[in-house]
Design an enzyme around this catalytic site. Structure first.
Site, PDB file in Angstrom:
ATOM      1  N   ASP A 172       0.837  -1.198   0.000  1.00  0.00           N
ATOM      2  CA  ASP A 172       0.000   0.000   0.000  1.00  0.00           C
ATOM      3  C   ASP A 172       0.880   1.259   0.000  1.00  0.00           C
ATOM      4  O   ASP A 172       1.901   1.305   0.699  1.00  0.00           O
ATOM      5  CB  ASP A 172      -0.856  -0.036   1.279  1.00  0.00           C
ATOM      6  CG  ASP A 172      -1.927   1.028   1.313  1.00  0.00           C
ATOM      7  OD1 ASP A 172      -2.813   0.999   0.456  1.00  0.00           O
ATOM      8  OD2 ASP A 172      -1.873   1.884   2.221  1.00  0.00           O
TER       9      ASP A 172
ATOM     10  N   GLU B 151       1.643  -0.277  -4.974  1.00  0.00           N
ATOM     11  CA  GLU B 151       0.788   0.834  -5.419  1.00  0.00           C
ATOM     12  C   GLU B 151       1.718   2.050  -5.523  1.00  0.00           C
ATOM     13  O   GLU B 151       2.002   2.700  -4.526  1.00  0.00           O
ATOM     14  CB  GLU B 151      -0.319   1.088  -4.388  1.00  0.00           C
ATOM     15  CG  GLU B 151      -1.237   2.223  -4.781  1.00  0.00           C
ATOM     16  CD  GLU B 151      -2.057   2.763  -3.612  1.00  0.00           C
ATOM     17  OE1 GLU B 151      -3.187   3.197  -3.842  1.00  0.00           O
ATOM     18  OE2 GLU B 151      -1.561   2.763  -2.460  1.00  0.00           O
TER      19      GLU B 151
HETATM   20  C1  GLC Z   1      -4.173   3.133  -0.579  1.00  0.00           C
HETATM   21  C2  GLC Z   1      -5.431   2.304  -0.500  1.00  0.00           C
HETATM   22  C3  GLC Z   1      -6.543   3.198  -0.012  1.00  0.00           C
HETATM   23  C4  GLC Z   1      -6.185   3.716   1.354  1.00  0.00           C
HETATM   24  C5  GLC Z   1      -4.835   4.403   1.349  1.00  0.00           C
HETATM   25  C6  GLC Z   1      -4.301   4.622   2.736  1.00  0.00           C
HETATM   26  O1  GLC Z   1      -4.254   4.144  -1.520  1.00  0.00           O
HETATM   27  O2  GLC Z   1      -5.702   1.739  -1.751  1.00  0.00           O
HETATM   28  O3  GLC Z   1      -7.765   2.521   0.044  1.00  0.00           O
HETATM   29  O4  GLC Z   1      -7.157   4.636   1.784  1.00  0.00           O
HETATM   30  O5  GLC Z   1      -3.867   3.631   0.685  1.00  0.00           O
HETATM   31  O6  GLC Z   1      -3.877   3.422   3.298  1.00  0.00           O
END
Ligand code: GLC
Length: 555
Positions: free
Chosen positions: A255, A314
Site C-alpha cells: 500500500d 501501489e
Molecule cells: C491506498 C489504498 C486506499 C487507502 C490508502 C491509505 O491508496 O488503496 O484505500 O485509503 O492507501 O492506506
C-alpha cells in the site's frame, strides 16, 4: 504495420454479432464445464514452480501474465449475517473465482483495525480482525484456494498504522523525545510543523491534546505515519512479511509504496496555492523521497528468501523514470501504473497511456487495471456498461498482468448512496457496495443480515447467479475472455504494435502473435481489422461492423 492499417481495417469481413455470441461466448454451462475442475491440475503444475508463458521457452514467474482478482473482503460475502463480508465468506465463493478463471486473489486488509479507513488503518499487522474471522480461517482460506488453483496475495500497509496500534498508544502516553515517539513523526510548536495536506483533506498534522506535540498523518488522523528512519520500523515490517510468507501467501500488495520515506526537514509543499514559485514540476514532498527505495530493498530481501513470492506496489509517481526505479531488480516485482485506470474513454489518450505504461515497465511485466476500491467503477466512470465491457477486452488483450476488482466482472455501476449511509473518509463508498450474488434483496446472497452499505434494487438485475446463466452477460464475457487468454495460442508477445485505425478507434496487435484487439471509441460503426473474430464485447452490426463503444478480439 505502423500507420498503414486503415485499408486493412476496411477490407475485413466478419459474421454478425449474433453468430459471434453463439459461437464464441457459448452458454454459461459449457464454460463451467470447460473450466471447473482444472484447479487441482493448476495447483500441481504451477503453484510450486515457474510457469511458461504461452509460446515462450523462457520460464517466467507466475505473476508475469496472471489475472488477479481483488477481493474487497468486507463487501464480498458475509458468512455470519453481521452484514460485513468475512474470510469464511471468501472461502465459500472460491468455486466462483475458479469458474471465473482468475489465477490469484488479492485480499484487502483483514487485520485488526478500528476501520476508520476500512482496514487500511492497521492496529496489528500480524493477526486477523474478529470481524473477518481468525488466523485459522485465514489458513483454511489459503489451503482451499490452493485446491481451487488460486494463489493468495495479502495487502501490507507500511506507510502508517492505526492510532490504536500499540506503538501509537505507547507513543501518546510517552514524553516528547522518547523512543516510543521516535517510531512516528512527532513535532512541537503552536502551529503545524509544515503546510502538508492529508489525502483525505485538511492538515496532515493533528494533536491528541492541544498542549501536546503534532503528529503526521498523510491520510486520516487515525492513520499516523511511521518514521522509516527508525530501524525498529523496518524490522517490524520484515517480521510481518515473514509472518504471512510462512503462512503460505504467494505475494504482497504494498500500500502507498511511494510513501514511507520523508524528506529531511519535512519542507513545505510548494505546490500549494498561495506560493509564488508554482510550477507543474514542483515535486510533492510528501511522496517518492529517494530513501523509499531502501524500504523496497528491505521488502525484497525478505521475499527473496521464499521461492516464487511476489511484491506488487501501489506506486503513484507522475514521472515515469522515477516510477520505473521502483522496479529495479532488487525492489518490487511489479507496480501498478494506473494510466489505464485514469484515462478517459478516448482512443488517442488510451494509446498514449498504453505505450507509456509499456515503455515505463520495460522488461518487467506491465500491470493493467481499470477498477479498484479507490475509484468509481468502470461502468460509471466510462459512462456506460458497453464501454466498460469494451475496456475489459482492451485490458485483457495487453501483454502483462491484469488486476480485476470484485464486481467489475458483473458490470456493477457505482451506487449513489445517501449521505446518511456514507462512511468512507475518502468518499469512495459508491464503488464498495457489496456483491449481489443471487436471490432477493436486501442481501442478494451477500448477507442474511443488513449489509453494511445498502445494495440498490438495480443490483438485483446483476446477480452473479443470473449472469452465469446468460451467455450475453458481463460475467460470461469476462469468463470467456479469461478462458481465451489462458488457452488460445494468440496470447503471446510482450509488446504491442499499432494498426492505423479510423478516427476515434484503436487497433493493436501483440508482436510475435496473431492477436488483434480493436476498440471503437468513436460514435459510429467501423469495419473490423482482418482476422477471425474470437470475441466481441457486444454484438456486431448486421453487416459485421464494430459498433461504437465496442471492442473485438481477432486472430
Ligand atoms: C491506498 C489504498 C486506499 C487507502 C490508502 C491509505 O491508496 O488503496 O484505500 O485509503 O492507501 O492506506
Amino acid at each position: 504495420m505502423h500507420g498503414d492499417g486503415e485499408t486493412e481495417l476496411a477490407e475485413s469481413t466478419v459474421g454478425s454479432g449474433t453468430e459471434l455470441a453463439e459461437s464464441t461466448v457459448g452458454s454459461g454451462t459449457e464454460l463451467a464445464e470447460s473450466t471447473v475442475g482444472s484447479g487441482t491440475e493448476l495447483a500441481e503444475s504451477t503453484i510450486d514452480g515457474r510457469t511458461e508463458l504461452a509460446g515462450s521457452t523462457v520460464p517466467t514467474e507466475w505473476w508475469a501474465d496472471a489475472v488477479v482478482y481483488q477481493v474487497y473482503v468486507r463487501s464480498f460475502a458475509d458468512s455470519d449475517a453481521d452484514g460485513v463480508g468475512d474470510l469464511a465468506g471468501v472461502r465459500s465463493r472460491l468455486g466462483y473465482l475458479e469458474l471465473l478463471g482468475v489465477d490469484a486473489l488479492w485480499l484487502s486488509p483483514v487485520y485488526p483495525s478500528p476501520g476508520v479507513d476500512h482496514g487500511y488503518d492497521v492496529s496489528d499487522p500480524r493477526d486477523i480482525d474478529p470481524l473477518f474471522g481468525t488466523l485459522d480461517d485465514f489458513d483454511g482460506l489459503v489451503a482451499d484456494a490452493r485446491r481451487h488453483g488460486l494463489r493468495v496475495i495479502v495487502d501490507i500497509v507500511p506507510n502508517h498504522t492505526s492510532d490504536q496500534h500499540e506503538w501509537f498508544r505507547a507513543a501518546i502516553s510517552a514524553a516528547p523525545g522518547s523512543p516510543e515517539r521516535a517510531r512516528y513523526h512527532f513535532r512541537s510548536g503552536d502551529t503545524p510543523p509544515n503546510n502538508w495536506q492529508s489525502v483525505f483533506g485538511g492538515p496532515a498534522w493533528s494533536r491528541v491534546a492541544p498542549s501536546d506535540e503534532w503528529y503526521l498523518h498523510l491520510f486520516s488522523p487515525g492513520q499516523p505515519d511511521l518514521n522509516w528512519a527508525n530501524p525498529e520500523v523496518r524490522e517490524d515490517l520484515e517480521k510481518t512479511l515473514r509472518f504471512w510468507c510462512d503462512r503460505g501467501v504467494d505475494g504482497v500488495r504494498i500500500d502507498v509504496a511511494h510513501g514511507m520515506a520523508k524528506p529531511d526537514g519535512l519542507p513545505d509543499d510548494r505546490r500549494q496555492p498561495g506560493w509564488t514559485v508554482l510550477s507543474e514540476d514542483t515535486p510533492d514532498p510528501r511522496w517518492d523521497a529517494d530513501d523509499v527505495h531502501e524500504v523496497h530493498r528491505a521488502i525484497r530481501s525478505v521475499l527473496d528468501r521464499y521461492p516464487h513470492r511476489m511484491a506488487i506496489g501501489e506506486v503513484i509517481v507522475r514521472d515515469d523514470e522515477r516510477w520505473a526505479a521502483y522496479l529495479r531488480p532488487d525492489e518490487l516485482h511489479l507496480a501498478f501504473h494506473f494510466g489505464l485506470l485514469t484515462s478517459p474513454f478516448d482512443a488517442v489518450e488510451l494509446r498514449t497511456v498504453i505505450d507509456g505504461t509499456l515503455a515505463a515497465a520495460g522488461d518487467v511485466p506491465a500491470v493493467w487495471t481499470i477498477a479498484n476500491h479507490d475509484n468509481p467503477r468502470p461502468a460509471t466512470r466510462y459512462g456506460s456498461l458497453d464501454r466498460a465491457r469494451a475496456m475489459a477486452l482492451v485490458m485483457l488483450a495487453l501483454p502483462g498482468t491484469a488486476y480485476l476488482y470484485n464486481g467489475e466482472e458483473l458490470g456493477l455501476p457505482d451506487v449513489d448512496l445517501p449521505e446518511s449511509v456514507r462512511v468512507d473518509p475518502g468518499g469512495r463508498d459508491g464503488c464498495r457496495v457489496p456483491m449481489p450474488w443471487e436471490g432477493p434483496g436486501p442481501g442478494y446472497g451477500f448477507t442474511a443480515g443488513t449489509p453494511w452499505l445498502p445494495l440498490p434494487a438495480s443490483y438485483g438485475d446483476l446477480t452473479a447467479a443470473d449472469q452465469l446463466e446468460d451467455p450475453a452477460s458481463t460475467l460470461s464475457l469476462y469468463r470467456y475472455a479469461l478462458e481465451l487468454r489462458k488457452t488460445h495460442p494468440a496470447f503471446r508477445g510482450r509488446e504491442v504494435e499499432w494498426f492505423g485505425a479510423p478516427a476515434g478507434c484503436l487497433a493493436f496487435r501483440r508482436v510475435g502473435s496473431t492477436l488483434v484487439c480493436a476498440l471503437n471509441a468513436s460514435e459510429r460503426p467501423v469495419p473490423l481489422p482482418p482476422g477471425d473474430v474470437l470475441l466481441t464485447s457486444g454484438p456486431l452490426t448486421d453487416c459485421g461492423d464494430l459498433p461504437a463503444n465496442t471492442a473485438a478480439w481477432l486472430a
